[in-house]
Write an enzyme that holds these catalytic residues in place. Sequence first.
Site, PDB file in Angstrom:
ATOM      1  N   THR A  88     -10.779   8.351   4.304  1.00 20.53           N
ATOM      2  CA  THR A  88     -11.163   9.548   3.544  1.00 20.53           C
ATOM      3  C   THR A  88     -12.646   9.573   3.210  1.00 20.53           C
ATOM      4  O   THR A  88     -13.268  10.625   3.197  1.00 20.53           O
ATOM      5  CB  THR A  88     -10.323   9.620   2.245  1.00 20.53           C
ATOM      6  OG1 THR A  88      -8.971   9.797   2.626  1.00 20.53           O
ATOM      7  CG2 THR A  88     -10.735  10.769   1.367  1.00 20.53           C
ATOM      8  N   THR A 127      -8.453   3.823   2.296  1.00 22.91           N
ATOM      9  CA  THR A 127      -7.976   3.025   1.167  1.00 22.91           C
ATOM     10  C   THR A 127      -6.577   2.440   1.393  1.00 22.91           C
ATOM     11  O   THR A 127      -6.230   1.432   0.780  1.00 22.91           O
ATOM     12  CB  THR A 127      -7.948   3.867  -0.121  1.00 22.91           C
ATOM     13  OG1 THR A 127      -7.137   5.017   0.108  1.00 22.91           O
ATOM     14  CG2 THR A 127      -9.339   4.283  -0.531  1.00 22.91           C
ATOM     15  N   ASP A 128      -5.780   3.055   2.270  1.00 20.57           N
ATOM     16  CA  ASP A 128      -4.373   2.632   2.388  1.00 20.57           C
ATOM     17  C   ASP A 128      -4.226   1.145   2.719  1.00 20.57           C
ATOM     18  O   ASP A 128      -3.392   0.460   2.153  1.00 20.57           O
ATOM     19  CB  ASP A 128      -3.651   3.444   3.470  1.00 20.57           C
ATOM     20  CG  ASP A 128      -3.345   4.867   3.028  1.00 20.57           C
ATOM     21  OD1 ASP A 128      -3.824   5.269   1.960  1.00 20.57           O
ATOM     22  OD2 ASP A 128      -2.621   5.566   3.764  1.00 20.57           O
ATOM     23  N   LYS A 169      -4.201  -1.512  -3.833  1.00 23.30           N
ATOM     24  CA  LYS A 169      -4.142  -0.080  -4.153  1.00 23.30           C
ATOM     25  C   LYS A 169      -2.857   0.132  -4.941  1.00 23.30           C
ATOM     26  O   LYS A 169      -1.766  -0.065  -4.412  1.00 23.30           O
ATOM     27  CB  LYS A 169      -4.134   0.741  -2.856  1.00 23.30           C
ATOM     28  CG  LYS A 169      -4.103   2.241  -3.076  1.00 23.30           C
ATOM     29  CD  LYS A 169      -4.246   3.009  -1.761  1.00 23.30           C
ATOM     30  CE  LYS A 169      -4.197   4.510  -1.995  1.00 23.30           C
ATOM     31  NZ  LYS A 169      -4.447   5.304  -0.803  1.00 23.30           N
TER      32      LYS A 169
HETATM   33  N1  GLU Z   1      -4.511   7.225   4.893  1.00 21.98           N
HETATM   34  C1  GLU Z   1      -5.903   7.289   5.119  1.00 21.98           C
HETATM   35  C2  GLU Z   1      -6.566   5.925   5.222  1.00 21.98           C
HETATM   36  O1  GLU Z   1      -6.162   4.981   4.589  1.00 21.98           O
HETATM   37  C3  GLU Z   1      -6.617   8.105   4.125  1.00 21.98           C
HETATM   38  C4  GLU Z   1      -6.563   7.530   2.750  1.00 21.98           C
HETATM   39  C5  GLU Z   1      -7.913   7.105   2.248  1.00 21.98           C
HETATM   40  O2  GLU Z   1      -8.847   6.824   2.968  1.00 21.98           O
HETATM   41  O3  GLU Z   1      -8.012   7.049   1.051  1.00 21.98           O
HETATM   42  O4  GLU Z   1      -7.506   5.833   5.974  1.00 21.98           O
END
Ligand code: GLU
Length: 431
Positions: free
Chosen positions: A100, A176-177, A255
């Site tokens: 993201t 973040t995932d 997370k």
């Molecule tokens: N699911 C995606 C990832 O982990 C977007 C979530 C994010 O970056 O916060 O890349």
Amino acid sequence: MVYSEMLSKKLEGADAKEGDRISLRKGDEEYVGRLMAHHDFSAPDILILKMSSGYNIGIRVLKDSEIKVLERPAVKTVEREEPEPRKGLPNISLVSTGGTIASFVDYRTGAVRPAMSASELVDAVPELRDIANIKTRPLFSIFSENMDIIHWQKLADAVAEEINAGADAVIVPHGTDTMSYTAAALSFMLGDVPKPVVLVGAQRSSDRPSSDAFSNLMACARFCAEGKAAGVFVVMHEGLGDDLFSVHIGSRVRKMHTSRRDAFRSINVPPAATVSKDGKVEYLTELRAPSPGKAEARTAMDDGTILLQYYPGMDPKVFAPIISGSRGVVIAGTGLGHVGEPMCRVLKDACDRGIAVIMTTQCLGGTTNMNVYDTGRDLLSAGVIPVGDMLPEVAYVKLMWALANSESVEDAKRMMTETMANESGNRRCLL
Ligand code: GLU
């Protein structure tokens, strides 16, 4: 859900792709608009068009409807030159992976895409250039659920190369995932890395007013520019506001929320430091100082390692073959580190076959202690190895690494009980 066969053929026949401006003729009507992504809530013969008014409409396509492409969006590639380095500023390399933080909402299709390049990300935060000389190196452009062992390996190699080429710190924008898995992988692969290596992400994409991308990136750069700590870290929002950011130890972070800006928490240890919005870094734990040494990436990983969460009713018939086909298994057990009797027998059998069986706790907070109850004692005497307050996913990544970087399974099991990258061993066990 995908398009119906009839509609897929029509789209293929017209060579119509998402983002194209198309005309759809249905009886006497003609609809003109941008072709949007088909989503799961639409029936298979519905086409979604973004009209010039900005509204999206769904149109049921019939056998005799006609589709024509009117216009394709131009693909823009912008070459950017890195500005001249400024004397007196530290050199930070930004090795981007996607997520993201490097995404934008594509208003043609409505989807969030990991497409903002590393240099665009830096250009969007010009203040970064006042803190450090920033060199950008785009490595991947993926969502982090698509990261796998090969990505971790390439990333560790790229980070080591950047440090050995003179970077004082490396920032890794990342989805973040699975950020905590990558942070753990880098922690073991890079060992006593002589500089700060900091993963940073965002919960909201960079083009939204509520985005945390830029504030997290600034806090991350400020922590790196201070140059007081070496190791692998994660920097994200500490609270919901934009005034405080936490620096987490890479092997101790998780997370904990799907969408809040303060989703990341240090588990079982306090955060390593905090960074205020005006750039003040407060250190909360003792950290290793950076040194002029070289970085070395030991990237071998054993892909025969598995991670399982125990649950009441876990069927040994399903899991015995999976476990016996592995070289190592990490169990997120209940409470102090338990599984029910039928699974105890499966784990005992795995130990007898020379498979490394590692016990963690799904409580996350606190430590395993398998001396308290009979179940724990039985598992211990079967050869199951408890790893204290280490997070299950960190134990999984460590076991992959230990099995591939040791002489024998026995050696790998011994490594699992030794703290190598701050991943275990806090007696106070906070959450
Ligand atoms: N699911 C995606 C990832 O982990 C977007 C979530 C994010 O970056 O916060 O890349």
